[in-house]
Write a protein that holds these residues in place. Structure first.
Motif, PDB file in Angstrom:
ATOM      1  N   PRO A   1      47.354   2.433  45.124  1.00 48.71           N
ATOM      2  CA  PRO A   1      48.207   2.382  43.930  1.00 48.71           C
ATOM      3  C   PRO A   1      49.488   1.607  44.195  1.00 48.71           C
ATOM      4  O   PRO A   1      49.905   1.435  45.344  1.00 48.71           O
ATOM      5  N   LYS A   2      50.102   1.145  43.112  1.00 43.18           N
ATOM      6  CA  LYS A   2      51.289   0.295  43.223  1.00 43.18           C
ATOM      7  C   LYS A   2      52.395   0.950  44.046  1.00 43.18           C
ATOM      8  O   LYS A   2      53.014   0.303  44.889  1.00 43.18           O
ATOM      9  N   ASP A   3      52.636   2.245  43.821  1.00 47.85           N
ATOM     10  CA  ASP A   3      53.722   2.921  44.538  1.00 47.85           C
ATOM     11  C   ASP A   3      53.479   2.931  46.039  1.00 47.85           C
ATOM     12  O   ASP A   3      54.422   2.803  46.822  1.00 47.85           O
ATOM     13  N   SER A   4      52.219   3.107  46.456  1.00 46.36           N
ATOM     14  CA  SER A   4      51.913   3.096  47.892  1.00 46.36           C
ATOM     15  C   SER A   4      52.139   1.715  48.491  1.00 46.36           C
ATOM     16  O   SER A   4      52.662   1.581  49.606  1.00 46.36           O
ATOM     17  N   LEU A   5      51.746   0.679  47.752  1.00 45.88           N
ATOM     18  CA  LEU A   5      51.948  -0.686  48.235  1.00 45.88           C
ATOM     19  C   LEU A   5      53.439  -0.998  48.351  1.00 45.88           C
ATOM     20  O   LEU A   5      53.882  -1.625  49.330  1.00 45.88           O
ATOM     21  N   ILE A   6      54.216  -0.555  47.376  1.00 48.38           N
ATOM     22  CA  ILE A   6      55.661  -0.794  47.428  1.00 48.38           C
ATOM     23  C   ILE A   6      56.281  -0.031  48.594  1.00 48.38           C
ATOM     24  O   ILE A   6      57.169  -0.548  49.296  1.00 48.38           O
ATOM     25  N   ALA A   7      55.803   1.199  48.835  1.00 47.66           N
ATOM     26  CA  ALA A   7      56.320   1.977  49.963  1.00 47.66           C
ATOM     27  C   ALA A   7      56.035   1.269  51.282  1.00 47.66           C
ATOM     28  O   ALA A   7      56.900   1.212  52.174  1.00 47.66           O
ATOM     29  N   LEU A   8      54.840   0.717  51.432  1.00 50.61           N
ATOM     30  CA  LEU A   8      54.507  -0.042  52.642  1.00 50.61           C
ATOM     31  C   LEU A   8      55.385  -1.286  52.754  1.00 50.61           C
ATOM     32  O   LEU A   8      55.903  -1.605  53.832  1.00 50.61           O
ATOM     33  N   ALA A   9      55.530  -1.994  51.646  1.00 51.25           N
ATOM     34  CA  ALA A   9      56.308  -3.237  51.649  1.00 51.25           C
ATOM     35  C   ALA A   9      57.777  -2.976  51.923  1.00 51.25           C
ATOM     36  O   ALA A   9      58.493  -3.853  52.414  1.00 51.25           O
ATOM     37  N   THR A  10      58.246  -1.772  51.641  1.00 50.39           N
ATOM     38  CA  THR A  10      59.649  -1.427  51.864  1.00 50.39           C
ATOM     39  C   THR A  10      59.897  -0.989  53.305  1.00 50.39           C
ATOM     40  O   THR A  10      60.977  -1.223  53.849  1.00 50.39           O
ATOM     41  N   SER A  11      58.873  -0.392  53.933  1.00 48.60           N
ATOM     42  CA  SER A  11      59.081   0.212  55.251  1.00 48.60           C
ATOM     43  C   SER A  11      58.558  -0.607  56.426  1.00 48.60           C
ATOM     44  O   SER A  11      59.069  -0.494  57.538  1.00 48.60           O
ATOM     45  N   GLU A  12      57.541  -1.436  56.200  1.00 46.53           N
ATOM     46  CA  GLU A  12      56.952  -2.184  57.309  1.00 46.53           C
ATOM     47  C   GLU A  12      57.740  -3.462  57.599  1.00 46.53           C
ATOM     48  O   GLU A  12      58.601  -3.860  56.819  1.00 46.53           O
TER      49      GLU A  12
ATOM     50  N   PRO B   1      49.822  12.700  41.290  1.00 44.38           N
ATOM     51  CA  PRO B   1      49.787  11.309  41.762  1.00 44.38           C
ATOM     52  C   PRO B   1      50.517  10.310  40.871  1.00 44.38           C
ATOM     53  O   PRO B   1      51.035   9.312  41.355  1.00 44.38           O
ATOM     54  N   THR B   2      50.562  10.553  39.573  1.00 40.00           N
ATOM     55  CA  THR B   2      51.206   9.593  38.673  1.00 40.00           C
ATOM     56  C   THR B   2      52.718   9.696  38.789  1.00 40.00           C
ATOM     57  O   THR B   2      53.270  10.793  38.691  1.00 40.00           O
ATOM     58  N   PRO B   3      53.428   8.603  39.013  1.00 39.98           N
ATOM     59  CA  PRO B   3      54.894   8.656  39.115  1.00 39.98           C
ATOM     60  C   PRO B   3      55.511   9.259  37.863  1.00 39.98           C
ATOM     61  O   PRO B   3      55.007   9.082  36.746  1.00 39.98           O
TER      62      PRO B   3
END
Length: 336
Positions: free
Chosen positions: A116-127, A194-196
């Protein structure tokens, strides 16, 4: 097969495959791994003539081997899941695929692209910036764009600069990066809902009246500006149609609606609603657009409630098409 004919196992396999190639309806070589296909082709290159006695002996041995087989299994996760089909729950199937990806037995990018978009953004913010640049290079364009827009301006600029260094990455390195990112994704907290919250509130306000929606957003602005902005971005209403809908999708949307409903929805008097109505009409055939305009004029003055309900039905139809992947909403702009 045993080795009593003077040929190696690969040579016997090559003989069988050569015989099968004469039958156009026989297929299945694509089920072999790329390495096995290469070895088989190389073996066939080195063979020239096999006499009839040897051919018959290979066929007999092969048939005897087949008759001794009691049951076969696919030998891979994809084949196993396909064989089990609907007998396996979605949750169990997902667990198997996730475990296989993390263990390196399948392509990790297949699962990463479905996050989901939120997980991808979380990865993109932390990695690290370099890993994020590779991730955006591999994701589908829409998912990559949504992820990129979720970054801070400084980080977005750094990722954009790092994109230039992704062209030389090897397939093996890309696979390792995918495994690292997938493991990081698995470690992300899993919310009970799961839904923001912004998306849930936006979905609720989609079906509220305009005055109630404005009142709620005003109250949210006073208490939490960031949350209010997120809710605004999640809201999709009739007035957003020109900015969020592709012109080519308008006829498909119209086919989902009863004509009286569409005519009422086109009768809004607010500036943004008029613009949305004009957008819809301009992307229909001239004959249909003229007919809708005539029906709209014949209705006279409508109650605002009737117009709002019709607009809500249009939005609901668009959401249904989106959920079934028959259309894709464009991303909202910052000034919406």
């Amino acid at each position: 097969m045993s080795n009593q004919i003077g040929l190696s196992q690969r040579q016997k396999a090559a003989v069988i495959v050569r015989l099968l190639l004469d039958d156009d309806e026989v297929s299945g070589l694509d089920r072999l791994t790329a390495d096995d296909q290469t070895l088989l082709a190389q073996e066939m290159v080195g063979m020239q003539l096999v006499d009839r006695h040897t051919r018959d002996a290979v066929i007999t041995e092969f048939c005897d081997s087949l008759e001794s087989v009691g049951v076969t299994f696919p030998g891979g996760l994809d084949g196993t899941l396909a064989m089990l089909g609907t007998r396996l729950s979605d949750d169990s199937s997902d667990r198997l695929q996730r475990a296989a990806a993390i263990a390196g037995k399948s392509d990790p990018w297949v699962r990463l692209c479905k996050l989901p978009k939120d997980s991808l953004i979380a990865l993109a913010t932390s990695e690290s910036i370099e890993l994020v640049a590779l991730m955006l290079s591999k994701l589908p364009v829409e998912a990559a764009s949504a992820t990129f827009m979720g970054l801070s301006r400084d980080r977005a600029r750094a990722v954009a600069q790092a994109m230039s260094m992704t062209s030389g990455v090897t397939p093996e390195a890309l696979r390792r990066v995918g495994l690292v990112l997938l493991q990081a994704a698995e470690a992300l907290p899993k919310p009970a809902i799961p839904t923001p919250a912004t998306d849930r509130m936006g979905a609720i306000l989609n079906f509220a009246t305009a005055d109630l929606r404005d009142e709620v957003l005003g109250a949210l602005d006073e208490r939490d500006v960031d949350f209010a902005d997120g809710v605004r971005r999640a809201i999709f209403i009739f007035a957003h149609i020109p900015d969020r809908i592709e012109p080519r999708d308008v006829p498909r949307i119209v086919r989902e609606l009863d004509q009286p409903v569409l005519v009422r929805a086109l009768s809004g008097t607010a500036e943004a609603d008029v613009a949305a109505a004009d957008f819809i009409l301009s992307n229909l055939s001239q004959r249909m657009a003229d007919g809708l305009r005539e029906e709209r004029e014949a209705l006279g003055r409508l109650r605002p409630k009737d117009v709002d309900e019709a607009m809500t039905e249009v939005v609901s139809a668009i959401r249904r098409l989106e959920e079934t992947s028959q259309l894709t909403l464009r991303l909202p702009q910052d000034d919406e």
